[in-house]
Motif scaffolding. Structure first.
Motif, PDB file in Angstrom:
ATOM      1  N   HIS A 221       5.227  -4.340  10.618  1.00 42.18           N
ATOM      2  CA  HIS A 221       4.949  -3.087  11.324  1.00 42.18           C
ATOM      3  C   HIS A 221       6.249  -2.386  11.706  1.00 42.18           C
ATOM      4  N   SER A 222       7.144  -3.104  12.347  1.00 40.99           N
ATOM      5  CA  SER A 222       8.373  -2.486  12.840  1.00 40.99           C
ATOM      6  C   SER A 222       9.437  -2.418  11.757  1.00 40.99           C
ATOM      7  N   MET A 223      10.344  -1.445  11.905  1.00 35.66           N
ATOM      8  CA  MET A 223      11.466  -1.334  10.980  1.00 35.66           C
ATOM      9  C   MET A 223      12.351  -2.574  11.056  1.00 35.66           C
ATOM     10  N   GLU A 224      12.471  -3.129  12.259  1.00 35.24           N
ATOM     11  CA  GLU A 224      13.279  -4.338  12.443  1.00 35.24           C
ATOM     12  C   GLU A 224      12.765  -5.479  11.574  1.00 35.24           C
ATOM     13  N   ASN A 225      11.448  -5.665  11.572  1.00 31.99           N
ATOM     14  CA  ASN A 225      10.878  -6.734  10.766  1.00 31.99           C
ATOM     15  C   ASN A 225      10.924  -6.427   9.276  1.00 31.99           C
ATOM     16  N   LEU A 226      10.826  -5.150   8.931  1.00 34.96           N
ATOM     17  CA  LEU A 226      10.954  -4.779   7.520  1.00 34.96           C
ATOM     18  C   LEU A 226      12.331  -5.172   6.991  1.00 34.96           C
ATOM     19  N   LEU A 227      13.360  -4.858   7.760  1.00 33.48           N
ATOM     20  CA  LEU A 227      14.723  -5.201   7.337  1.00 33.48           C
ATOM     21  C   LEU A 227      14.922  -6.714   7.300  1.00 33.48           C
ATOM     22  N   ARG A 228      14.230  -7.407   8.192  1.00 31.06           N
ATOM     23  CA  ARG A 228      14.354  -8.869   8.261  1.00 31.06           C
ATOM     24  C   ARG A 228      13.736  -9.543   7.035  1.00 31.06           C
ATOM     25  N   VAL A 229      12.593  -9.021   6.563  1.00 29.70           N
ATOM     26  CA  VAL A 229      11.895  -9.685   5.456  1.00 29.70           C
ATOM     27  C   VAL A 229      12.245  -9.101   4.094  1.00 29.70           C
ATOM     28  N   ARG A 230      12.873  -7.937   4.088  1.00 35.45           N
ATOM     29  CA  ARG A 230      13.131  -7.257   2.809  1.00 35.45           C
ATOM     30  C   ARG A 230      13.823  -8.138   1.769  1.00 35.45           C
ATOM     31  N   PRO A 231      14.819  -8.959   2.144  1.00 37.30           N
ATOM     32  CA  PRO A 231      15.471  -9.810   1.123  1.00 37.30           C
ATOM     33  C   PRO A 231      14.540 -10.844   0.512  1.00 37.30           C
ATOM     34  N   HIS A 232      13.409 -11.098   1.157  1.00 31.24           N
ATOM     35  CA  HIS A 232      12.527 -12.161   0.689  1.00 31.24           C
ATOM     36  C   HIS A 232      11.317 -11.653  -0.094  1.00 31.24           C
ATOM     37  N   ILE A 233      11.168 -10.342  -0.209  1.00 27.76           N
ATOM     38  CA  ILE A 233      10.046  -9.795  -0.966  1.00 27.76           C
ATOM     39  C   ILE A 233      10.213 -10.170  -2.440  1.00 27.76           C
ATOM     40  N   GLY A 234       9.188 -10.799  -2.999  1.00 25.64           N
ATOM     41  CA  GLY A 234       9.283 -11.240  -4.386  1.00 25.64           C
ATOM     42  C   GLY A 234       9.886 -12.618  -4.542  1.00 25.64           C
ATOM     43  N   PHE A 235      10.219 -13.290  -3.419  1.00 19.97           N
ATOM     44  CA  PHE A 235      10.755 -14.638  -3.475  1.00 19.97           C
ATOM     45  C   PHE A 235       9.603 -15.626  -3.319  1.00 19.97           C
ATOM     46  N   PRO A 236       9.590 -16.714  -4.047  1.00 16.87           N
ATOM     47  CA  PRO A 236      10.556 -17.144  -5.068  1.00 16.87           C
ATOM     48  C   PRO A 236      10.241 -16.624  -6.455  1.00 16.87           C
ATOM     49  N   HIS A 237       9.145 -15.863  -6.601  1.00 16.67           N
ATOM     50  CA  HIS A 237       8.771 -15.324  -7.907  1.00 16.67           C
ATOM     51  C   HIS A 237       8.155 -13.950  -7.681  1.00 16.67           C
ATOM     52  N   PRO A 238       8.670 -12.913  -8.358  1.00 18.88           N
ATOM     53  CA  PRO A 238       8.189 -11.547  -8.100  1.00 18.88           C
ATOM     54  C   PRO A 238       6.715 -11.320  -8.409  1.00 18.88           C
ATOM     55  N   GLY A 239       6.128 -12.173  -9.237  1.00 17.37           N
ATOM     56  CA  GLY A 239       4.724 -12.009  -9.588  1.00 17.37           C
ATOM     57  C   GLY A 239       3.762 -12.584  -8.567  1.00 17.37           C
ATOM     58  N   TYR A 240       4.295 -13.031  -7.421  1.00 21.13           N
ATOM     59  CA  TYR A 240       3.431 -13.633  -6.412  1.00 21.13           C
ATOM     60  C   TYR A 240       3.576 -12.975  -5.043  1.00 21.13           C
ATOM     61  N   GLY A 241       4.387 -11.909  -4.938  1.00 15.09           N
ATOM     62  CA  GLY A 241       4.657 -11.343  -3.624  1.00 15.09           C
ATOM     63  C   GLY A 241       4.399  -9.857  -3.519  1.00 15.09           C
ATOM     64  N   LEU A 242       3.742  -9.463  -2.427  1.00 14.80           N
ATOM     65  CA  LEU A 242       3.484  -8.061  -2.123  1.00 14.80           C
ATOM     66  C   LEU A 242       3.949  -7.759  -0.702  1.00 14.80           C
ATOM     67  N   LEU A 243       4.368  -6.532  -0.480  1.00 14.36           N
ATOM     68  CA  LEU A 243       4.751  -6.080   0.860  1.00 14.36           C
ATOM     69  C   LEU A 243       3.670  -5.163   1.402  1.00 14.36           C
ATOM     70  N   GLY A 244       3.258  -5.404   2.646  1.00 12.54           N
ATOM     71  CA  GLY A 244       2.274  -4.546   3.283  1.00 12.54           C
ATOM     72  C   GLY A 244       2.853  -3.925   4.546  1.00 12.54           C
ATOM     73  N   ILE A 245       2.485  -2.674   4.814  1.00 13.12           N
ATOM     74  CA  ILE A 245       2.888  -1.998   6.044  1.00 13.12           C
ATOM     75  C   ILE A 245       1.655  -1.831   6.925  1.00 13.12           C
ATOM     76  N   ASN A 246       1.704  -2.386   8.121  1.00 14.10           N
ATOM     77  CA  ASN A 246       0.613  -2.210   9.079  1.00 14.10           C
ATOM     78  C   ASN A 246       0.923  -0.984   9.931  1.00 14.10           C
ATOM     79  N   ASN A 247       0.111   0.045   9.789  1.00 15.12           N
ATOM     80  CA  ASN A 247       0.345   1.283  10.532  1.00 15.12           C
ATOM     81  C   ASN A 247      -0.053   1.176  12.004  1.00 15.12           C
ATOM     82  N   ARG A 248      -0.673   0.068  12.367  1.00 10.93           N
ATOM     83  CA  ARG A 248      -1.120  -0.102  13.757  1.00 10.93           C
ATOM     84  C   ARG A 248      -0.092  -0.887  14.570  1.00 10.93           C
ATOM     85  N   ASP A 249       0.268  -0.317  15.707  1.00 13.41           N
ATOM     86  CA  ASP A 249       1.115  -1.007  16.669  1.00 13.41           C
ATOM     87  C   ASP A 249       0.238  -2.023  17.392  1.00 13.41           C
ATOM     88  N   LEU A 250       0.477  -3.317  17.165  1.00 13.67           N
ATOM     89  CA  LEU A 250      -0.383  -4.354  17.713  1.00 13.67           C
ATOM     90  C   LEU A 250      -0.197  -4.556  19.214  1.00 13.67           C
TER      91      LEU A 250
END
Length: 212
Positions: free
Chosen positions: A169-198
């Motif tokens: 949800h937050s930009m902070e968490n996006l930057l934190r997880v961005r290096p791991h998107i597609g790890f360990p194999h790009p065919g198994y990973g998706l990024l989702g954005i939650n528009n709701r502030d929990l």
């Protein structure tokens, strides 16, 4: 999340790891959740993950009849398939969302779509539990997990051949997880954005566009 920790501890006490591993070994291979979405986007179309949700903490029962015996994930799944959905997300948290793990297999028995387990995943044990229950993909909520937990869960999900939808949800968490998107194999990973502030329980649709 605190309640989920207690729930997982009770579940672990009731089912051994050896039993879960045996169930996974006997399970049908997972349907490719990632490819189901990719096929639509490659064709220039919008791929929809349609959600089966019985209730929510903020809104209560989605429909009044869902409180009793009027909830049928099979009926909803067929409607989603007929409507053109590419995949299905199924809430399995029982305490707050009225879901059940058994809904996953019930859905897969009536439609050919891949199914994601949507829950508060905080422990690798839950990934084994999800695969044993027939899940083809799992949701990982970055706000609930440390970076090391995320990496460990991504690796195990790939080993179990399940797609991960890593949600932020937050930009902070996006930057934190961005290096791991597609790890360990790009065919198994998706990024989702939650528009709701929990925390505030408010929704701002423009957040996805900003983060994109």
């Amino acid at each position: 999340v605190a309640h989920k920790r207690e729930e997982v501890a009770r579940a672990k006490a009731g089912v051994s790891m050896a039993e879960l591993e045996a169930r996974v070994a006997q399970a049908e291979p997972p349907r490719n959740f990632f490819s189901a979405l990719r096929r639509m986007s490659d064709a220039g179309l919008t791929a929809v993950i349609a959600e089966i949700k019985r209730r929510s903490p903020s809104a209560g029962w989605i429909r009044p009849e869902y409180e009793d015996d009027g909830f049928s994930p099979e009926v909803i799944a067929r409607a989603y398939l007929n409507g053109g959905a590419s995949a299905i997300s199924c809430l399995t948290d029982e305490r707050f969302f009225g879901g059940r793990l058994e809904y996953i297999q019930r859905i897969k028995d009536v439609v050919p779509l891949p199914v994601l387990r949507k829950d508060f995943i905080i422990d690798p044990w839950q990934l084994w539990e999800a695969r044993a229950a027939g899940a083809d993909a799992v949701l990982l909520i970055a706000e609930c997990l440390t970076e090391s937990q995320i990496v460990d869960l991504l690796i195990l999900s790939q080993q179990l051949q399940m797609t991960t939808l890593l949600e932020v949800h937050s930009m902070e968490n996006l930057l934190r997880v961005r290096p791991h998107i597609g790890f360990p194999h790009p065919g198994y990973g998706l990024l989702g954005i939650n528009n709701r502030d929990l925390h505030a329980m408010t929704t701002e649709l423009h957040l996805s566009l900003i983060k994109h």
